[in-house]
Design a protein around this motif. Structure first.
Motif, PDB file in Angstrom:
ATOM      1  N   VAL A  59       1.030  -1.120   0.059  1.00  0.00           N
ATOM      2  CA  VAL A  59       0.041   0.009  -0.054  1.00  0.00           C
ATOM      3  C   VAL A  59       0.876   1.339   0.048  1.00  0.00           C
ATOM      4  O   VAL A  59       1.655   1.552   1.013  1.00  0.00           O
ATOM      5  CB  VAL A  59      -0.952   0.011   1.277  1.00  0.00           C
ATOM      6  CG1 VAL A  59      -1.794   1.262   1.251  1.00  0.00           C
ATOM      7  CG2 VAL A  59      -1.684  -1.169   1.312  1.00  0.00           C
ATOM      8  N   LYS A  60       0.829   1.869  -1.127  1.00  0.00           N
ATOM      9  CA  LYS A  60       1.721   2.995  -1.177  1.00  0.00           C
ATOM     10  C   LYS A  60       1.439   4.055  -0.110  1.00  0.00           C
ATOM     11  O   LYS A  60       0.365   4.399   0.305  1.00  0.00           O
ATOM     12  CB  LYS A  60       1.342   3.861  -2.488  1.00  0.00           C
ATOM     13  CG  LYS A  60       2.358   4.939  -2.835  1.00  0.00           C
ATOM     14  CD  LYS A  60       2.106   5.341  -4.496  1.00  0.00           C
ATOM     15  CE  LYS A  60       3.148   6.573  -4.644  1.00  0.00           C
ATOM     16  NZ  LYS A  60       3.047   7.260  -5.795  1.00  0.00           N
ATOM     17  N   GLY A  61       2.610   4.539   0.473  1.00  0.00           N
ATOM     18  CA  GLY A  61       2.680   5.235   1.572  1.00  0.00           C
ATOM     19  C   GLY A  61       2.466   5.027   2.871  1.00  0.00           C
ATOM     20  O   GLY A  61       2.503   5.592   3.784  1.00  0.00           O
ATOM     21  N   PHE A  62       2.289   3.682   3.048  1.00  0.00           N
ATOM     22  CA  PHE A  62       2.037   2.763   4.300  1.00  0.00           C
ATOM     23  C   PHE A  62       3.032   1.919   4.632  1.00  0.00           C
ATOM     24  O   PHE A  62       2.852   1.100   5.598  1.00  0.00           O
ATOM     25  CB  PHE A  62       0.640   2.453   4.426  1.00  0.00           C
ATOM     26  CG  PHE A  62      -0.711   3.716   4.554  1.00  0.00           C
ATOM     27  CD1 PHE A  62      -0.784   3.884   5.805  1.00  0.00           C
ATOM     28  CD2 PHE A  62      -1.159   3.913   3.393  1.00  0.00           C
ATOM     29  CE1 PHE A  62      -1.955   4.996   5.813  1.00  0.00           C
ATOM     30  CE2 PHE A  62      -1.745   4.991   3.578  1.00  0.00           C
ATOM     31  CZ  PHE A  62      -2.266   5.507   4.876  1.00  0.00           C
ATOM     32  N   ASN A  63       3.788   1.388   3.577  1.00  0.00           N
ATOM     33  CA  ASN A  63       4.552   0.107   3.762  1.00  0.00           C
ATOM     34  C   ASN A  63       5.636  -0.092   4.896  1.00  0.00           C
ATOM     35  O   ASN A  63       5.751  -1.211   5.413  1.00  0.00           O
ATOM     36  CB  ASN A  63       5.175   0.019   2.408  1.00  0.00           C
ATOM     37  CG  ASN A  63       4.131  -0.214   1.097  1.00  0.00           C
ATOM     38  OD1 ASN A  63       3.537  -1.006   1.371  1.00  0.00           O
ATOM     39  ND2 ASN A  63       4.709   0.398   0.033  1.00  0.00           N
ATOM     40  N   SER A  64       6.079   1.109   5.414  1.00  0.00           N
ATOM     41  CA  SER A  64       6.764   0.915   6.621  1.00  0.00           C
ATOM     42  C   SER A  64       6.103   0.567   7.842  1.00  0.00           C
ATOM     43  O   SER A  64       6.668  -0.087   8.749  1.00  0.00           O
ATOM     44  CB  SER A  64       7.542   2.295   6.769  1.00  0.00           C
ATOM     45  OG  SER A  64       6.607   3.270   7.254  1.00  0.00           O
ATOM     46  N   LYS A  65       4.789   0.458   7.896  1.00  0.00           N
ATOM     47  CA  LYS A  65       3.797   0.104   8.968  1.00  0.00           C
ATOM     48  C   LYS A  65       2.984  -1.010   8.994  1.00  0.00           C
ATOM     49  O   LYS A  65       2.055  -0.991   9.747  1.00  0.00           O
ATOM     50  CB  LYS A  65       3.626   1.515   9.930  1.00  0.00           C
ATOM     51  CG  LYS A  65       2.808   2.409   8.903  1.00  0.00           C
ATOM     52  CD  LYS A  65       2.140   3.676   9.667  1.00  0.00           C
ATOM     53  CE  LYS A  65       1.961   4.691   8.442  1.00  0.00           C
ATOM     54  NZ  LYS A  65       2.245   6.078   9.245  1.00  0.00           N
ATOM     55  N   ILE A  66       3.282  -1.633   7.771  1.00  0.00           N
ATOM     56  CA  ILE A  66       2.257  -2.654   7.612  1.00  0.00           C
ATOM     57  C   ILE A  66       2.745  -3.985   7.460  1.00  0.00           C
ATOM     58  O   ILE A  66       3.904  -4.190   6.636  1.00  0.00           O
ATOM     59  CB  ILE A  66       1.123  -2.185   6.579  1.00  0.00           C
ATOM     60  CG1 ILE A  66       1.970  -2.003   5.166  1.00  0.00           C
ATOM     61  CG2 ILE A  66       0.465  -0.956   6.876  1.00  0.00           C
ATOM     62  CD1 ILE A  66       0.857  -1.700   3.952  1.00  0.00           C
ATOM     63  N   ILE A  67       2.167  -5.213   7.449  1.00  0.00           N
ATOM     64  CA  ILE A  67       2.507  -6.525   6.844  1.00  0.00           C
ATOM     65  C   ILE A  67       1.278  -6.928   5.917  1.00  0.00           C
ATOM     66  O   ILE A  67      -0.004  -6.776   6.124  1.00  0.00           O
ATOM     67  CB  ILE A  67       2.480  -7.338   8.138  1.00  0.00           C
ATOM     68  CG1 ILE A  67       3.643  -7.301   8.846  1.00  0.00           C
ATOM     69  CG2 ILE A  67       2.210  -8.843   7.420  1.00  0.00           C
ATOM     70  CD1 ILE A  67       3.577  -7.950  10.250  1.00  0.00           C
TER      71      ILE A  67
END
Length: 167
Positions: A59-67
């Motif tokens: 998910v563009k813009g969220f990848n650092s905090k998602i699995i």
């Protein structure tokens, strides 16, 4: 260590029998150096494409905090094509993701992790605080992941998820 805020469920919007290599070739064609999902659930096996320690491109813009967890199937019309195997493997993959998070997050951080579908990251066009069907930028994962997995929420539920999943 990265802090996870969301576990995001996806579908490939392609055939169940599509190969992982074909999916990865598509991502490379987009210029991605990293795969789109941490776990990819096929017809009869689940693959760990990216370690939970590292971001994937879900998910563009969220990848650092998602699995990101994905099943092969679904379509652009929103048809839920999950097999029983894939439904079981989605639960198992969520369990594995939460167990990893349990090792790297405080109990409060762990209890705050939400399970959503990719479509739930669409823009809230009418600014009412909810993403409605008419606001979806895509239908992925072709079912309401937030509702389906709402029972996996809060500290008590997280303590017992392993007991709840048949495996």
């Amino acid at each position: 260590m990265r802090k996870i805020k969301f576990i995001v469920i996806h579908c490939t919007a392609g055939p169940l029998k599509q190969t992982t290599k074909a999916i990865q070739k598509y991502w490379r064609g987009l210029g991605w150096k990293t795969d789109g999902y941490h776990r990819l659930i096929g017809e009869d096996k689940t693959e760990q494409l990216v370690s939970f320690e590292n971001p994937s491109n879900g998910v563009k813009g969220f990848n650092s905090k998602i699995i990101n967890i994905c099943y092969k199937g679904g379509d652009s019309k929103g048809t839920d094509t999950r097999t029983d195997f894939q439904k079981d493997e989605l639960l198992d993959s969520i369990n594995k993701a939460l167990k990893w998070c349990e090792e790297h997050h405080t109990p409060e951080e762990l209890a705050a992790i939400r399970i959503l579908g990719h479509r739930d990251f669409s823009k809230d066009l009418n600014r009412d605080g909810k993403i409605s069907k008419n606001e979806w930028e895509k239908t992925c994962p072709c079912f309401d992941a937030e509702i389906e997995y709402e029972w996996i929420a809060g500290t008590e539920a997280l303590k017992h998820i392993g007991e709840s999943i048949k495996k």
